[in-house]
Design a protein around this motif. Sequence first.
Motif, PDB file in Angstrom:
ATOM      1  N   LYS A 294       1.081  -0.895   0.545  1.00 35.79           N
ATOM      2  CA  LYS A 294      -0.123  -0.321   0.339  1.00 35.79           C
ATOM      3  C   LYS A 294       1.095   1.365   0.084  1.00 35.79           C
ATOM      4  CE  LYS A 294      -3.844  -2.091   2.816  1.00 35.79           C
ATOM      5  NZ  LYS A 294      -4.534  -1.949   0.876  1.00 35.79           N
ATOM      6  N   SER A 295       2.425   1.331   0.208  1.00 32.60           N
ATOM      7  CA  SER A 295       2.373   2.227   0.672  1.00 32.60           C
ATOM      8  C   SER A 295       4.381   1.672   0.312  1.00 32.60           C
ATOM      9  CB  SER A 295       2.408   2.971   1.908  1.00 32.60           C
ATOM     10  OG  SER A 295       2.692   2.136   3.291  1.00 32.60           O
ATOM     11  N   LEU A 296       5.641   3.014   0.540  1.00 35.61           N
ATOM     12  CA  LEU A 296       6.310   2.717   0.152  1.00 35.61           C
ATOM     13  C   LEU A 296       7.378   3.801   1.039  1.00 35.61           C
ATOM     14  CD1 LEU A 296       7.601   2.843  -3.510  1.00 35.61           C
ATOM     15  CD2 LEU A 296       7.468   0.645  -2.021  1.00 35.61           C
ATOM     16  N   PRO A 297       7.830   2.959   2.502  1.00 39.10           N
ATOM     17  CA  PRO A 297       8.213   4.030   3.441  1.00 39.10           C
ATOM     18  C   PRO A 297       9.193   5.095   3.177  1.00 39.10           C
ATOM     19  CG  PRO A 297       8.005   1.294   4.099  1.00 39.10           C
ATOM     20  CD  PRO A 297       8.102   1.493   2.804  1.00 39.10           C
ATOM     21  N   GLU A 298       9.515   6.232   3.973  1.00 33.02           N
ATOM     22  CA  GLU A 298      10.019   7.194   3.381  1.00 33.02           C
ATOM     23  C   GLU A 298      11.575   6.892   3.772  1.00 33.02           C
ATOM     24  OE1 GLU A 298       9.780   9.983   1.869  1.00 33.02           O
ATOM     25  OE2 GLU A 298       7.098  11.109   2.240  1.00 33.02           O
ATOM     26  N   LYS A 299      11.751   6.512   4.537  1.00 36.63           N
ATOM     27  CA  LYS A 299      13.388   5.242   4.769  1.00 36.63           C
ATOM     28  C   LYS A 299      13.647   4.850   3.386  1.00 36.63           C
ATOM     29  CE  LYS A 299      13.687   7.097   9.542  1.00 36.63           C
ATOM     30  NZ  LYS A 299      14.566   6.681  11.216  1.00 36.63           N
ATOM     31  N   GLU A 318      -1.210   4.312  -4.165  1.00 37.82           N
ATOM     32  CA  GLU A 318      -1.789   5.303  -4.559  1.00 37.82           C
ATOM     33  C   GLU A 318      -0.797   6.708  -4.251  1.00 37.82           C
ATOM     34  OE1 GLU A 318      -4.852   6.585  -1.714  1.00 37.82           O
ATOM     35  OE2 GLU A 318      -5.855   4.668  -2.469  1.00 37.82           O
ATOM     36  N   THR A 319       0.412   6.662  -3.412  1.00 39.44           N
ATOM     37  CA  THR A 319       1.698   7.436  -4.413  1.00 39.44           C
ATOM     38  C   THR A 319       3.514   7.691  -3.407  1.00 39.44           C
ATOM     39  OG1 THR A 319       2.093   9.311  -3.703  1.00 39.44           O
ATOM     40  CG2 THR A 319       1.361   8.626  -1.733  1.00 39.44           C
ATOM     41  N   LEU A 320       3.252   7.985  -3.409  1.00 36.25           N
ATOM     42  CA  LEU A 320       5.168   7.370  -3.592  1.00 36.25           C
ATOM     43  C   LEU A 320       5.976   8.309  -2.917  1.00 36.25           C
ATOM     44  CD1 LEU A 320       5.445   6.524  -8.034  1.00 36.25           C
ATOM     45  CD2 LEU A 320       5.445   4.982  -5.608  1.00 36.25           C
ATOM     46  N   PRO A 321       6.801   8.319  -2.390  1.00 33.34           N
ATOM     47  CA  PRO A 321       7.588   9.435  -1.474  1.00 33.34           C
ATOM     48  C   PRO A 321       8.856   9.708  -1.996  1.00 33.34           C
ATOM     49  CG  PRO A 321       8.760   6.758  -0.998  1.00 33.34           C
ATOM     50  CD  PRO A 321       7.098   6.806  -1.579  1.00 33.34           C
ATOM     51  N   ARG A 322       8.519  11.133  -2.492  1.00 33.09           N
ATOM     52  CA  ARG A 322       9.655  11.707  -3.214  1.00 33.09           C
ATOM     53  C   ARG A 322      10.897  11.703  -2.250  1.00 33.09           C
ATOM     54  NH1 ARG A 322      11.236  17.356  -3.483  1.00 33.09           N
ATOM     55  NH2 ARG A 322       9.723  17.131  -1.531  1.00 33.09           N
ATOM     56  N   CYS A 323      10.752  11.996  -1.640  1.00 30.74           N
ATOM     57  CA  CYS A 323      12.036  12.639  -0.902  1.00 30.74           C
ATOM     58  C   CYS A 323      13.188  10.652  -1.284  1.00 30.74           C
ATOM     59  CB  CYS A 323      11.749  12.760   0.351  1.00 30.74           C
ATOM     60  SG  CYS A 323      11.189  13.781   0.158  1.00 30.74           S
ATOM     61  N   CYS A 388      13.962  18.353   0.317  1.00 27.22           N
ATOM     62  CA  CYS A 388      13.986  17.108   1.366  1.00 27.22           C
ATOM     63  C   CYS A 388      14.765  17.490   2.319  1.00 27.22           C
ATOM     64  CB  CYS A 388      14.259  16.150   0.313  1.00 27.22           C
ATOM     65  SG  CYS A 388      13.375  15.081  -0.967  1.00 27.22           S
ATOM     66  N   SER A 389      14.442  16.781   3.408  1.00 26.95           N
ATOM     67  CA  SER A 389      15.218  16.627   4.967  1.00 26.95           C
ATOM     68  C   SER A 389      16.529  15.726   4.040  1.00 26.95           C
ATOM     69  CB  SER A 389      14.612  17.021   5.716  1.00 26.95           C
ATOM     70  OG  SER A 389      13.387  17.695   6.707  1.00 26.95           O
ATOM     71  N   PRO A 390      18.268  16.092   5.357  1.00 22.59           N
ATOM     72  CA  PRO A 390      18.645  15.022   4.796  1.00 22.59           C
ATOM     73  C   PRO A 390      18.284  13.804   5.351  1.00 22.59           C
ATOM     74  CG  PRO A 390      19.444  16.824   5.788  1.00 22.59           C
ATOM     75  CD  PRO A 390      18.279  17.394   5.478  1.00 22.59           C
TER      76      PRO A 390
END
Length: 439
Positions: A294-299, A318-323, A388-390
């Motif tokens: 359902k999702s890809l974690p930000e990390k 439904e969306t993708l983590p840009r960062c 995006c935060s480092p």
Amino acid sequence: MDNLILAWITLSCVILPVTGSSSCPSNICECRELEIASRMETEVRCNTGSNRGYVPVFRSFEPFISSLYLSGVELTVLGNGSFRELSGVREMYLYDNYLIRIESQAFSNIDHTIETLDLQHNKLRNLDFLTTHDFPRLRQLLLRDNELVSISPESFVLVPALENLNLDDNHLQGKLNFLQHPSLKGLFHLNLDHNDLENIDPEDFLYLTNLKRLLLSRNQLRSIDFLRHPIFRQLYGFGAAHNLLETVEPSIFADKHLLKWIELSNNLLTNVTFLASCGLRRLEEIYLSANRIKSLPEKSFQATTTLIIVDVSRNELETLPRCALQPFYTQLFMFDISQNPMQCNCQIAWLQDKRRDIHTEKQSQCANLEFLSTDEYEIDDCEALIPCSPTSGCSKYSVGVLENDQQEPYETTEMTSSDASTKTVATYMVTFLVTLCLT
């Protein structure tokens, strides 16, 4: 890759008529001499003509037969002394027959020279013949599509040079104690796809200290926790597609710092938290299609900057983590997000290579817009992206590898979909697949 190698060999050979003291049963076989690397060798194909159900009688060949093809000739039994007049055979191809039994001395006189033995697509139920022959040079043993349910522990005692063992499409189940022998310490590639395996005991792999590629797709595995064992630390490729996996813990890959590709398509995975494992710093390819993600974690992918292929098609994204993706997005050869219920809005507008409208068509995966050619989403209306935060990422020491660690010492010639020819074509795939989904 195999086809490219075969083509190269073909172009590098000079084909000459068989001469000298060669004795070719020309009515049922085709014989030709090949000059390979300044060396004369003979290739004999007896899969044409009228021979059906028996091995032709061969007399002495000069030069020696290097490759012998007896495929598709309806052999059912390979009797003792079938090749007693031959010597020097390096490659034996017996695929596409009906072999149910190989006698104890069937390969006598040539067992000590065979390097490749192809017995695919037969009906063998045991490998007892391996225990009565000495195969000191056998490197490749292909047994795909037979009727093996179990294999005796003594089967591989006399094959000390084996590198590639293909047991795909059999009926193996239970323990794999036939692997428990020091003679298999040189095994690089093990294919156990399409069997009846429900559990893997890592103790069966203790002698496989050089194993680089392990294939377990199309079994009944519910867990791959066995990968925690240190014996699998040297893997560079792992496949377990078409199983019953619901979750994969990140700690499984904590020490897999040589791993280059993972194939887990067609399982029951709902999350991919394991992608954040700091052990995956050399990962190049990840295949996760047809799961329930359902999702890809930000990390996700925090450990690696080497990814070139990402396949998350046919999931529930439904969306993708840009960062998480943007740092290596431009270097991807393939990024497949097709057949996901993507929400076409500003959160995924960064996927567009150019600032232009997002049009929805019949093949679109925009779940929040109707499939009408007049529908469009103006990305010019999107606000500026927040930087995006480092991320803390992974240190070299978090994966247990020192700065002077070395690359893996060996890679088999059997590559995945990222071989050289595929990569040349795949450079065009990222834009195409994303556009197909979102335009």
